[in-house]
Enzyme design. Sequence first.
Site, PDB file in Angstrom:
ATOM      1  N   ASP A 306      11.527  26.097 -14.590  1.00 50.64           N
ATOM      2  CA  ASP A 306      10.623  24.943 -14.542  1.00 50.64           C
ATOM      3  C   ASP A 306      10.622  24.242 -15.904  1.00 50.64           C
ATOM      4  O   ASP A 306       9.569  23.831 -16.419  1.00 50.64           O
ATOM      5  CB  ASP A 306       9.207  25.346 -14.136  1.00 50.64           C
ATOM      6  N   HIS A 310       8.385  17.594 -22.919  1.00 52.16           N
ATOM      7  CA  HIS A 310       7.517  16.476 -23.262  1.00 52.16           C
ATOM      8  C   HIS A 310       7.648  16.187 -24.757  1.00 52.16           C
ATOM      9  O   HIS A 310       8.133  17.036 -25.517  1.00 52.16           O
ATOM     10  CB  HIS A 310       6.054  16.790 -22.922  1.00 52.16           C
TER      11      HIS A 310
END
Length: 428
Positions: A306, A310
């Site tokens: 996953d 960011h």
Amino acid sequence: MSLLIKGGRLIDPATKRDGQFDVLVKDGKVCRVDSQIEPQEGDQVLDASGCYVVPGLIDLHVHLREPGFEYKETIKTGAMAAARGGYTSICPMPNTKPVIDSPEMVRWLKDKAENEAVVNIWPVGAVTKGQMGKELADIKAMAEAGAVAISEDGKSVMDTKLYKEGMIQAKEAGITVLAHCEDKTLVGRGALNAGPVAQRLGVEGIGNDVEDIIAARDIILAKSTGCRLHLCHCSTKDSVAMVKAARADGIDVTAEVCPHHFILTQDDIPGDDANYKMNPPLRSREDRDALVEGLSQGIMEAISTDHAPHSAEEKSRGIAKAPFGIVGSETVLSLTMTYLVHTGKLTPYEMVERMSWRPAQIIGIDRGSLAEGKIADITLIRPDEEYVIHGADFVSKGKNTPFEGFKVRGKVYKTIVGGKVVFTDDQM
């Protein structure tokens, strides 16, 4: 040119080989596997002494962010990060901008990856157009264009009737449904697991029921439609129980667990640090232990990352306001070795099953095997090499990891895609 990999411990669940074997690669394929292969003139010899030689790792769950969020990650940088983590194949989720929700977007992704990615990219299409949950995407056409699965990752399709039809179409197209299990009517503004840590930090909690309700629904739908269902990033003890029961009932369902969920718990969150904010959140010790047991027993058949990069600015906003997600491509092998293999929870053979062979089967791709004639996607691992994880060392644009400063044991030495070395670590 031929590549001869000598002296390593070959671990290949597809052929049930686990022992000292040499591997000869010619024209991008495995040509010969034998206990002793003598090099011929012109062979490039790779000394794998002390290494595991395994089928290239396969990640069913990454976020490459491109198109639309290239400041977080690109296909090129995400693929480089995957290669550094030992991955030869990855499945990018479709929640980009625009969404990968049409055959044209699937073809765009494949073309872009062919030109810029050092690893294999296996597209995942959205279930609904724009991931808006209102109208199904053209699932058949996306499959024909090369999508290996569909997913609404980042959210769930809350319209059960629509989702059931999407599952039916996925079955007809012969592709897998990757399920992000989250009841958005329950999650609200939740940021961490519902419990004392969320209360102490003054943020709303996300209960286990947020995940469990949709996991149960999706398993029921898989039973009624006959589709191949894979539950993404499971985080609760009841998800393990439901998968076990579903499998016993003959339902075609598999599930994955990510390292942050099988290592960390809510008790590890040091304070208002958004590098510990992911979706689903870090749960209780009881949940964590159930996930580990599920992996150990083979109930949970895959380990995925996953990988969700960011920017530093976004992750500096604090847990309440920062986006969900952490990076994982470059640390998963080392973390799995450290916390599952070296602790005896998984054998090296079982680790390769959950990180290569079973992921390949789950999405139906001809990878995850080092049998003669197969494409030479290979990962070499130094099982006992120790190092300290530092986000500054990542090749991913994202540095957002909760594992900063962790000392781990086990490291990727080389990643080989189609017979070509695309990553090497020569620091020893």
